[in-house]
Design a protein around this motif. Structure first.
Motif, PDB file in Angstrom:
ATOM      1  N   SER A   1     -31.288  40.472 -23.208  1.00 49.95           N
ATOM      2  CA  SER A   1     -32.352  39.289 -23.284  1.00 49.95           C
ATOM      3  C   SER A   1     -31.951  38.169 -22.082  1.00 49.95           C
ATOM      4  CB  SER A   1     -33.353  39.267 -24.457  1.00 49.95           C
ATOM      5  OG  SER A   1     -32.173  38.685 -25.179  1.00 49.95           O
ATOM      6  N   LEU A   2     -33.669  37.432 -22.050  1.00 50.93           N
ATOM      7  CA  LEU A   2     -33.441  35.729 -21.449  1.00 50.93           C
ATOM      8  C   LEU A   2     -33.134  34.655 -22.201  1.00 50.93           C
ATOM      9  CD1 LEU A   2     -34.178  37.106 -17.647  1.00 50.93           C
ATOM     10  CD2 LEU A   2     -31.980  36.572 -18.695  1.00 50.93           C
ATOM     11  N   ARG A   3     -33.250  33.502 -21.634  1.00 44.57           N
ATOM     12  CA  ARG A   3     -34.303  32.938 -23.046  1.00 44.57           C
ATOM     13  C   ARG A   3     -34.393  31.554 -21.734  1.00 44.57           C
ATOM     14  NH1 ARG A   3     -29.130  30.852 -27.480  1.00 44.57           N
ATOM     15  NH2 ARG A   3     -28.004  30.036 -25.866  1.00 44.57           N
ATOM     16  N   VAL A   4     -35.279  30.608 -21.827  1.00 45.63           N
ATOM     17  CA  VAL A   4     -35.324  29.078 -21.503  1.00 45.63           C
ATOM     18  C   VAL A   4     -33.488  28.494 -21.155  1.00 45.63           C
ATOM     19  CG1 VAL A   4     -36.804  27.561 -20.957  1.00 45.63           C
ATOM     20  CG2 VAL A   4     -37.859  29.471 -21.408  1.00 45.63           C
ATOM     21  N   LYS A   5     -33.453  27.849 -20.106  1.00 44.79           N
ATOM     22  CA  LYS A   5     -32.149  27.790 -20.778  1.00 44.79           C
ATOM     23  C   LYS A   5     -31.769  26.036 -20.772  1.00 44.79           C
ATOM     24  CE  LYS A   5     -28.005  26.440 -17.931  1.00 44.79           C
ATOM     25  NZ  LYS A   5     -27.508  26.664 -16.479  1.00 44.79           N
ATOM     26  N   GLY A   6     -31.388  26.090 -21.999  1.00 47.03           N
ATOM     27  CA  GLY A   6     -31.167  24.764 -23.130  1.00 47.03           C
ATOM     28  C   GLY A   6     -31.739  25.007 -24.137  1.00 47.03           C
ATOM     29  N   THR A   7     -32.496  26.595 -24.268  1.00 45.97           N
ATOM     30  CA  THR A   7     -32.773  26.167 -26.264  1.00 45.97           C
ATOM     31  C   THR A   7     -32.383  27.598 -26.315  1.00 45.97           C
ATOM     32  OG1 THR A   7     -34.433  28.112 -25.143  1.00 45.97           O
ATOM     33  CG2 THR A   7     -35.704  26.390 -24.954  1.00 45.97           C
ATOM     34  N   THR A   8     -32.526  28.122 -27.344  1.00 46.95           N
ATOM     35  CA  THR A   8     -31.727  28.438 -28.812  1.00 46.95           C
ATOM     36  C   THR A   8     -32.159  29.656 -29.328  1.00 46.95           C
ATOM     37  OG1 THR A   8     -31.464  27.381 -30.523  1.00 46.95           O
ATOM     38  CG2 THR A   8     -29.946  27.048 -29.368  1.00 46.95           C
ATOM     39  N   ALA A   9     -34.095  29.838 -28.772  1.00 48.40           N
ATOM     40  CA  ALA A   9     -34.400  30.810 -29.621  1.00 48.40           C
ATOM     41  C   ALA A   9     -34.098  32.343 -28.806  1.00 48.40           C
ATOM     42  CB  ALA A   9     -35.835  30.366 -29.193  1.00 48.40           C
ATOM     43  N   LEU A  10     -34.295  32.909 -29.561  1.00 48.18           N
ATOM     44  CA  LEU A  10     -33.750  34.245 -28.925  1.00 48.18           C
ATOM     45  C   LEU A  10     -34.911  34.923 -28.526  1.00 48.18           C
ATOM     46  CD1 LEU A  10     -31.151  36.195 -31.407  1.00 48.18           C
ATOM     47  CD2 LEU A  10     -30.771  35.570 -28.931  1.00 48.18           C
ATOM     48  N   SER A  11     -35.220  35.726 -27.128  1.00 47.21           N
ATOM     49  CA  SER A  11     -36.279  36.381 -26.537  1.00 47.21           C
ATOM     50  C   SER A  11     -36.647  37.129 -27.312  1.00 47.21           C
ATOM     51  CB  SER A  11     -36.069  37.121 -25.307  1.00 47.21           C
ATOM     52  OG  SER A  11     -36.990  37.837 -24.856  1.00 47.21           O
ATOM     53  N   ALA A  12     -37.676  37.904 -27.672  1.00 48.01           N
ATOM     54  CA  ALA A  12     -37.420  38.866 -28.615  1.00 48.01           C
ATOM     55  C   ALA A  12     -37.412  40.401 -27.955  1.00 48.01           C
ATOM     56  CB  ALA A  12     -39.064  39.263 -28.587  1.00 48.01           C
ATOM     57  N   THR A  13     -37.808  40.486 -27.336  1.00 47.15           N
ATOM     58  CA  THR A  13     -36.993  41.977 -25.855  1.00 47.15           C
ATOM     59  C   THR A  13     -36.074  42.294 -25.873  1.00 47.15           C
ATOM     60  OG1 THR A  13     -38.722  40.599 -24.790  1.00 47.15           O
ATOM     61  CG2 THR A  13     -39.647  42.376 -26.070  1.00 47.15           C
ATOM     62  N   ARG A  14     -35.540  42.739 -26.476  1.00 48.11           N
ATOM     63  CA  ARG A  14     -34.178  43.069 -25.897  1.00 48.11           C
ATOM     64  C   ARG A  14     -34.188  44.504 -25.195  1.00 48.11           C
ATOM     65  NH1 ARG A  14     -29.831  43.559 -29.481  1.00 48.11           N
ATOM     66  NH2 ARG A  14     -30.820  45.061 -29.980  1.00 48.11           N
ATOM     67  N   VAL A  15     -33.295  44.301 -23.931  1.00 46.53           N
ATOM     68  CA  VAL A  15     -33.261  46.094 -23.235  1.00 46.53           C
ATOM     69  C   VAL A  15     -31.665  46.563 -23.085  1.00 46.53           C
ATOM     70  CG1 VAL A  15     -33.383  47.249 -21.068  1.00 46.53           C
ATOM     71  CG2 VAL A  15     -34.931  45.405 -21.691  1.00 46.53           C
ATOM     72  N   GLU A  16     -31.437  47.421 -23.443  1.00 47.71           N
ATOM     73  CA  GLU A  16     -30.319  47.618 -23.774  1.00 47.71           C
ATOM     74  C   GLU A  16     -30.416  49.389 -22.037  1.00 47.71           C
ATOM     75  OE1 GLU A  16     -29.544  49.948 -27.765  1.00 47.71           O
ATOM     76  OE2 GLU A  16     -28.026  50.692 -27.177  1.00 47.71           O
ATOM     77  N   ILE A  17     -28.927  49.090 -22.160  1.00 44.82           N
ATOM     78  CA  ILE A  17     -28.277  49.605 -20.609  1.00 44.82           C
ATOM     79  C   ILE A  17     -27.043  50.418 -21.231  1.00 44.82           C
ATOM     80  CG2 ILE A  17     -27.265  49.922 -18.166  1.00 44.82           C
ATOM     81  CD1 ILE A  17     -27.807  46.533 -18.282  1.00 44.82           C
ATOM     82  N   LYS A  18     -27.570  51.939 -20.717  1.00 46.48           N
ATOM     83  CA  LYS A  18     -26.323  52.924 -21.379  1.00 46.48           C
ATOM     84  C   LYS A  18     -26.232  52.970 -20.602  1.00 46.48           C
ATOM     85  CE  LYS A  18     -28.795  54.272 -25.765  1.00 46.48           C
ATOM     86  NZ  LYS A  18     -27.477  54.005 -26.903  1.00 46.48           N
ATOM     87  N   ASN A  19     -24.943  54.163 -20.041  1.00 43.45           N
ATOM     88  CA  ASN A  19     -24.212  54.933 -19.201  1.00 43.45           C
ATOM     89  C   ASN A  19     -23.464  53.976 -18.159  1.00 43.45           C
ATOM     90  OD1 ASN A  19     -25.530  56.835 -20.368  1.00 43.45           O
ATOM     91  ND2 ASN A  19     -26.959  57.203 -18.017  1.00 43.45           N
ATOM     92  N   LEU A  20     -23.061  52.720 -19.036  1.00 40.93           N
ATOM     93  CA  LEU A  20     -22.224  51.718 -18.305  1.00 40.93           C
ATOM     94  C   LEU A  20     -20.526  52.472 -18.129  1.00 40.93           C
ATOM     95  CD1 LEU A  20     -23.825  49.001 -19.327  1.00 40.93           C
ATOM     96  CD2 LEU A  20     -24.248  49.370 -17.084  1.00 40.93           C
ATOM     97  N   ASN A  21     -19.946  53.080 -17.080  1.00 42.71           N
ATOM     98  CA  ASN A  21     -18.719  53.710 -17.017  1.00 42.71           C
ATOM     99  C   ASN A  21     -17.621  53.308 -17.136  1.00 42.71           C
ATOM    100  OD1 ASN A  21     -19.509  55.850 -19.112  1.00 42.71           O
ATOM    101  ND2 ASN A  21     -20.740  56.935 -17.024  1.00 42.71           N
ATOM    102  N   SER A  22     -17.965  51.513 -16.251  1.00 42.57           N
ATOM    103  CA  SER A  22     -16.387  50.959 -16.089  1.00 42.57           C
ATOM    104  C   SER A  22     -17.031  49.549 -16.159  1.00 42.57           C
ATOM    105  CB  SER A  22     -16.476  51.992 -14.592  1.00 42.57           C
ATOM    106  OG  SER A  22     -17.328  51.261 -13.625  1.00 42.57           O
ATOM    107  N   LEU A  23     -15.960  48.826 -16.008  1.00 42.16           N
ATOM    108  CA  LEU A  23     -16.106  47.696 -15.549  1.00 42.16           C
ATOM    109  C   LEU A  23     -16.999  47.034 -15.258  1.00 42.16           C
ATOM    110  CD1 LEU A  23     -15.350  45.395 -17.280  1.00 42.16           C
ATOM    111  CD2 LEU A  23     -13.347  44.916 -15.834  1.00 42.16           C
ATOM    112  N   ARG A  24     -17.087  47.757 -13.183  1.00 43.61           N
ATOM    113  CA  ARG A  24     -17.685  47.591 -12.034  1.00 43.61           C
ATOM    114  C   ARG A  24     -19.367  47.801 -12.722  1.00 43.61           C
ATOM    115  NH1 ARG A  24     -18.671  47.900  -6.357  1.00 43.61           N
ATOM    116  NH2 ARG A  24     -19.668  50.236  -6.253  1.00 43.61           N
ATOM    117  N   ALA A  25     -19.395  48.993 -13.043  1.00 44.71           N
ATOM    118  CA  ALA A  25     -21.181  49.215 -13.212  1.00 44.71           C
ATOM    119  C   ALA A  25     -21.688  49.095 -14.586  1.00 44.71           C
ATOM    120  CB  ALA A  25     -20.588  50.622 -13.849  1.00 44.71           C
ATOM    121  N   MET A  26     -20.701  48.037 -15.689  1.00 43.98           N
ATOM    122  CA  MET A  26     -20.894  46.972 -16.774  1.00 43.98           C
ATOM    123  C   MET A  26     -21.556  45.780 -15.925  1.00 43.98           C
ATOM    124  SD  MET A  26     -20.503  43.990 -18.581  1.00 43.98           S
ATOM    125  CE  MET A  26     -18.599  43.517 -18.884  1.00 43.98           C
TER     126      MET A  26
END
Ligand SMILES: [Zn+2]
Length: 483
Positions: free
Chosen positions: A197-222
């Motif tokens: 997720s993203l947050r405004v730099k310098g703030t600590t609030a977590l953005s409400a929406t997190r996106v999950e990415i699957k199928n990252l089968n190597s370090l390069r893919a990650m």
């Protein structure tokens, strides 16, 4: 407005046990014909009963301890229900509310700054079967189903792709030190999922929406998948839009993330305790016994090489990169100790010539023919004046190719340094006679030409002349010509 990413990683690592997680099938399926490492349990046949692989539990606890986790006294396995063609039973045996471990951390060295990444939990589950899609058909190989799979879940503590990369490398290094997983991504032994997720730099609030990415089968893919997702979310936010909470898949070929399904919540999986397995009472004595098996880990080892052996942070870092290299280095240093050969000169040969030749010939440390004790032997030959440093490199190359002892190579090839004045004077005189022009220049006052003449003499001795003596003799004979 500037954003910064908030990244959490789930790392799956197959464990190096002989048998699968809940049956006696061999977990070593690499290269085996499809569907040959199977039985009623891992095929998910009704009526078959699972049995817990004790070593897999011990490997998970060993790993969790290396990550400074707490090991609760009670743990259990749960059924995670979902339907996908690679899941033989229609559920996966995993761990939900009582994992084997929780609340640990890993230290990551980010360009000299140590950063602490929290590990939420390390738990144990089973791998799924593998699907192959080809020519309009889908094929399934069940060999992988039921292989012990350890899941290491970080807190969303990382704020750059580089931190996520360093964290992943550190995990793999520790797993390899512990010898609990090969970490071999080409063989699918280590896979990633990222929460971003993203947050405004310098703030600590977590953005409400997190996106999950699957199928990252190597370090390069990650790395690529995470970079892509950060850019995608930044673009949406800058345009005033909102990021949807969802699960994406990484398409390695197209280099994009694609929507898979809206994000599941835990209740979608309808977790419940696995009725076919007993819960685990994790005795403290057992945990202590497992802890006692912990080898010296990379951070401690690096610190020791700097403190006791006087190595630079860089040299210590490359030597401890793999446990096998660090062990090799330790054996070489131990062999040199009684002769007063310091660890730094051993490190120079290991990080210099040895690494160069290994890279050149694509050789792993296990296949290196040089016995570690031969490295201090070679250093001793240089320090006692038997051979020069230049010749030592030739000898080292021969040691690497054949595994023979340096002293034997020096004798057989006649590489010992020529320190006999009588033998060298003849060669010096011949070189001066063969080079009238440079000699004339010297006599006319150009003293720097001495270097060239010394080089010619060294060449004539095939590098074996004692450099200090050659230098002295060239000057002596030139001066004799002057008078
Ligand atoms: Zn089986």
């Amino acid at each position: 407005m500037e954003f910064e990413p908030v990244i959490g990683l789930e790392v799956h690592a197959q464990l190096l046990t002989r048998s699968k997680m809940f049956c006696g099938c061999s977990a070593d399926y690499a290269g085996a014909p499809p569907n040959t490492h199977v039985c009623p349990v891992c095929l998910g046949m009704p009526g078959s009963l699972p049995v817990i692989n004790k070593l897999a539990v011990e490997y998970t606890i060993l790993t969790a301890l290396a990550f400074h986790c707490e090991i609760p006294e009670f743990a259990k396995f749960d059924r995670k229900n979902y339907h996908y063609p690679d899941l033989m039973k229609g559920y996966q045996i995993s761990q939900y509310d009582f994992p084997l471990s929780q609340n640990g951390y890993v230290l990551v060295d980010d360009a000299g700054v140590m950063k602490r990444i929290s590990v939420r939990r390390v738990h144990l589950e089973e791998d799924t079967a593998k699907l192959f899609h080809a020519d309009g058909a889908s094929l399934i190989d069940v060999n992988r189903a039921g292989v012990p799979l350890m899941e290491i879940v970080s807190e969303p503590d990382m704020h750059s792709v580089e931190e996520a990369r360093l964290y992943s490398l550190k995990l793999r290094q520790i797993l390899r030190y512990l010898r609990v997983s090969s970490g071999d991504m080409e063989k699918g032994a280590m896979r990633f999922e990222a929460n971003i997720s993203l947050r405004v730099k310098g703030t600590t609030a977590l953005s409400a929406t997190r996106v999950e990415i699957k199928n990252l089968n190597s370090l390069r893919a990650m790395v690529r998948g995470t970079e892509y997702e950060i850019a995608r979310q930044t673009k949406i936010l800058l345009a005033g839009g909102t990021v949807e909470q969802e699960t994406m898949g990484w398409d390695e070929v197209r280099g994009v993330t694609v929507t898979q399904r809206s994000k599941e919540e835990a209740h979608d999986y309808r977790y419940f305790p696995e009725p076919d397995l007993p819960s685990l009472q994790v005795a403290r004595a057992w945990v202590d016994e497992i802890q006692a098996r912990t080898p010296e880990l990379p951070d401690d080892r690096r610190e020791r090489l700097m403190r006791e052996d006087g190595l630079s942070a860089y040299d210590a870092g490359v030597i401890i990169s793999e446990r096998e290299i660090a062990d090799y280095f330790d054996r070489a240093v131990a062999a040199g100790n009684p002769r007063g050969i310091d660890a730094k000169s051993v490190a120079n040969w290991v990080t210099g010539e040895l690494f160069r030749l290994m890279k050149e010939s694509d050789t792993e440390i296990d296949a290196v023919k040089i016995d570690p004790a031969q490295i201090p032997e070679l250093i001793a030959l240089v320090s006692d004046g038997t051979i020069s440093n230049t010749i030592a490199k030739t000898v080292f190359g021969e040691m690497f190719a054949t595994g023979r002892a340096p002293r034997v190579i020096v004798q057989e090839k006649g590489l010992a340094q020529i320190s006999d004045r009588g033998a060298l004077v003849g060669i010096v005189d011949k070189v001066l006679a063969d080079n009238p022009q440079p000699v004339a220049e010297f006599l006319a006052g150009k003293e720097t030409i001495v270097k060239f003449l010394v080089g010619q003499v060294m060449k004539a001795t095939r590098g074996q002349g004692n450099p200090a003596l050659v230098n002295a003799l060239v000057i002596e004979r030139l001066k004799a010509l002057k008078s």
